[in-house]
Design a protein around this motif. Structure first.
Motif, PDB file in Angstrom:
ATOM      1  N   PRO A  39      38.239  61.259  24.983  1.00 17.74           N
ATOM      2  CA  PRO A  39      38.507  61.279  23.538  1.00 17.74           C
ATOM      3  C   PRO A  39      39.938  61.730  23.237  1.00 17.74           C
ATOM      4  O   PRO A  39      40.481  62.619  23.905  1.00 17.74           O
ATOM      5  CB  PRO A  39      37.491  62.298  23.008  1.00 17.74           C
ATOM      6  CG  PRO A  39      37.176  63.177  24.167  1.00 17.74           C
ATOM      7  CD  PRO A  39      37.340  62.332  25.394  1.00 17.74           C
ATOM      8  N   GLY A  40      40.552  61.092  22.253  1.00 20.52           N
ATOM      9  CA  GLY A  40      41.896  61.489  21.814  1.00 20.52           C
ATOM     10  C   GLY A  40      42.887  61.500  22.951  1.00 20.52           C
ATOM     11  O   GLY A  40      42.933  60.589  23.773  1.00 20.52           O
ATOM     12  N   SER A  41      43.671  62.553  23.018  1.00 21.21           N
ATOM     13  CA  SER A  41      44.685  62.655  24.071  1.00 21.21           C
ATOM     14  C   SER A  41      44.229  63.571  25.216  1.00 21.21           C
ATOM     15  O   SER A  41      45.050  63.994  26.029  1.00 21.21           O
ATOM     16  CB  SER A  41      45.994  63.164  23.475  1.00 21.21           C
ATOM     17  OG  SER A  41      45.791  64.439  22.881  1.00 21.21           O
ATOM     18  N   HIS A  42      42.947  63.860  25.278  1.00 21.98           N
ATOM     19  CA  HIS A  42      42.431  64.717  26.353  1.00 21.98           C
ATOM     20  C   HIS A  42      42.667  64.066  27.710  1.00 21.98           C
ATOM     21  O   HIS A  42      42.543  62.850  27.863  1.00 21.98           O
ATOM     22  CB  HIS A  42      40.930  64.965  26.180  1.00 21.98           C
ATOM     23  CG  HIS A  42      40.602  65.849  25.028  1.00 21.98           C
ATOM     24  ND1 HIS A  42      40.637  67.214  25.107  1.00 21.98           N
ATOM     25  CD2 HIS A  42      40.216  65.552  23.767  1.00 21.98           C
ATOM     26  CE1 HIS A  42      40.292  67.736  23.945  1.00 21.98           C
ATOM     27  NE2 HIS A  42      40.038  66.739  23.107  1.00 21.98           N
ATOM     28  N   ALA A 114      46.105  68.755  26.867  1.00 20.32           N
ATOM     29  CA  ALA A 114      46.168  68.236  25.494  1.00 20.32           C
ATOM     30  C   ALA A 114      45.794  69.313  24.478  1.00 20.32           C
ATOM     31  O   ALA A 114      46.264  69.288  23.336  1.00 20.32           O
ATOM     32  CB  ALA A 114      45.241  67.027  25.337  1.00 20.32           C
ATOM     33  N   VAL A 115      44.955  70.256  24.896  1.00 21.02           N
ATOM     34  CA  VAL A 115      44.517  71.316  23.983  1.00 21.02           C
ATOM     35  C   VAL A 115      44.814  72.701  24.543  1.00 21.02           C
ATOM     36  O   VAL A 115      44.279  73.698  24.074  1.00 21.02           O
ATOM     37  CB  VAL A 115      43.011  71.178  23.653  1.00 21.02           C
ATOM     38  CG1 VAL A 115      42.763  69.947  22.805  1.00 21.02           C
ATOM     39  CG2 VAL A 115      42.169  71.166  24.909  1.00 21.02           C
ATOM     40  N   ASP A 116      45.674  72.758  25.563  1.00 18.61           N
ATOM     41  CA  ASP A 116      46.081  74.023  26.171  1.00 18.61           C
ATOM     42  C   ASP A 116      44.871  74.836  26.630  1.00 18.61           C
ATOM     43  O   ASP A 116      44.742  76.024  26.338  1.00 18.61           O
ATOM     44  CB  ASP A 116      46.943  74.829  25.194  1.00 18.61           C
ATOM     45  CG  ASP A 116      47.758  75.902  25.908  1.00 18.61           C
ATOM     46  OD1 ASP A 116      48.039  75.720  27.108  1.00 18.61           O
ATOM     47  OD2 ASP A 116      48.092  76.928  25.271  1.00 18.61           O
ATOM     48  N   PHE A 117      43.957  74.172  27.344  1.00 18.56           N
ATOM     49  CA  PHE A 117      42.751  74.824  27.844  1.00 18.56           C
ATOM     50  C   PHE A 117      42.784  74.809  29.361  1.00 18.56           C
ATOM     51  O   PHE A 117      43.114  73.790  29.976  1.00 18.56           O
ATOM     52  CB  PHE A 117      41.492  74.090  27.361  1.00 18.56           C
ATOM     53  CG  PHE A 117      40.222  74.673  27.910  1.00 18.56           C
ATOM     54  CD1 PHE A 117      39.669  75.803  27.340  1.00 18.56           C
ATOM     55  CD2 PHE A 117      39.593  74.099  29.008  1.00 18.56           C
ATOM     56  CE1 PHE A 117      38.494  76.356  27.848  1.00 18.56           C
ATOM     57  CE2 PHE A 117      38.418  74.641  29.518  1.00 18.56           C
ATOM     58  CZ  PHE A 117      37.871  75.768  28.935  1.00 18.56           C
ATOM     59  N   GLY A 118      42.437  75.921  29.975  1.00 19.80           N
ATOM     60  CA  GLY A 118      42.403  75.965  31.429  1.00 19.80           C
ATOM     61  C   GLY A 118      41.451  77.007  31.953  1.00 19.80           C
ATOM     62  O   GLY A 118      41.205  78.031  31.310  1.00 19.80           O
TER      63      GLY A 118
END
Length: 169
Positions: A39-42, A114-118
């Motif tokens: 989805p989106g830029s993920h 894309a959402v700064d998740f890690g």
């Protein structure tokens, strides 16, 4: 006057690691369910231990990445399949298609820039060799000379048996 907390008998670290790996599994399952459309830029960077148990990658990739490898799931991947303990995916390396099978336990990092998740994980270590230990003190030859202690049956007919672990006389 503060004392160090006692060692926990509950493996909290392992429980948390397992729960966070379940996050990766859920995200990949949702991508799989959507027909492998992100989805989106993920997009995902997934780092894993190439020598971990259950990892299946082509020999040339294992030779290039003997310890750890990062894959990117973004535009060109196929056949994403997610199971309870692992996932498999098709990727291309230098225009050569390859199927990778990666257990969740082998993953050391999962990032969605894309959402700064890690998430970062401790690699699950599997001991190939047992821990070294001292020789048992009772492994010497005893009893009948076959390494078996001598057993003396009771003379009074009771159920008590005397076992002599002493040295052979």
């Amino acid at each position: 006057m503060s004392e160090a907390p006692p060692d926990s008998l509950i493996p909290y670290d392992e429980i948390v690691q397992e729960a966070l790996r379940a996050v990766v599994g859920r995200v990949l399952r949702e991508v799989e369910a959507s027909g492998s459309e992100l989805p989106g830029s993920h997009h995902f960077y997934i780092t894993f231990k190439t020598g971990a148990p259950g990892v299946s990658i082509p020999a040339d990739l294992r030779a290039r990445f003997p310890d750890e490898m990062t894959i990117v799931l973004q535009n060109k991947f196929w056949d994403l399949s997610v199971e309870d303990t692992l996932f498999s995916v098709g990727l291309s390396f230098n225009q050569v298609p390859a199927k990778l099978v990666i257990p969740f336990a082998a993953i050391t990092a999962f990032v969605d820039p894309a959402v700064d998740f890690g998430l970062q994980f401790q690699a699950v270590e599997v001991d190939d060799e047992p821990e070294p230990h001292d020789d048992a003190e009772n492994d010497m030859e005893q009893g009948d000379g076959e390494g078996v202690p001598s057993v003396t049956p009771p003379e009074d007919g009771s159920n008590v048996v005397t076992v002599d672990f002493g040295k052979k006389k």
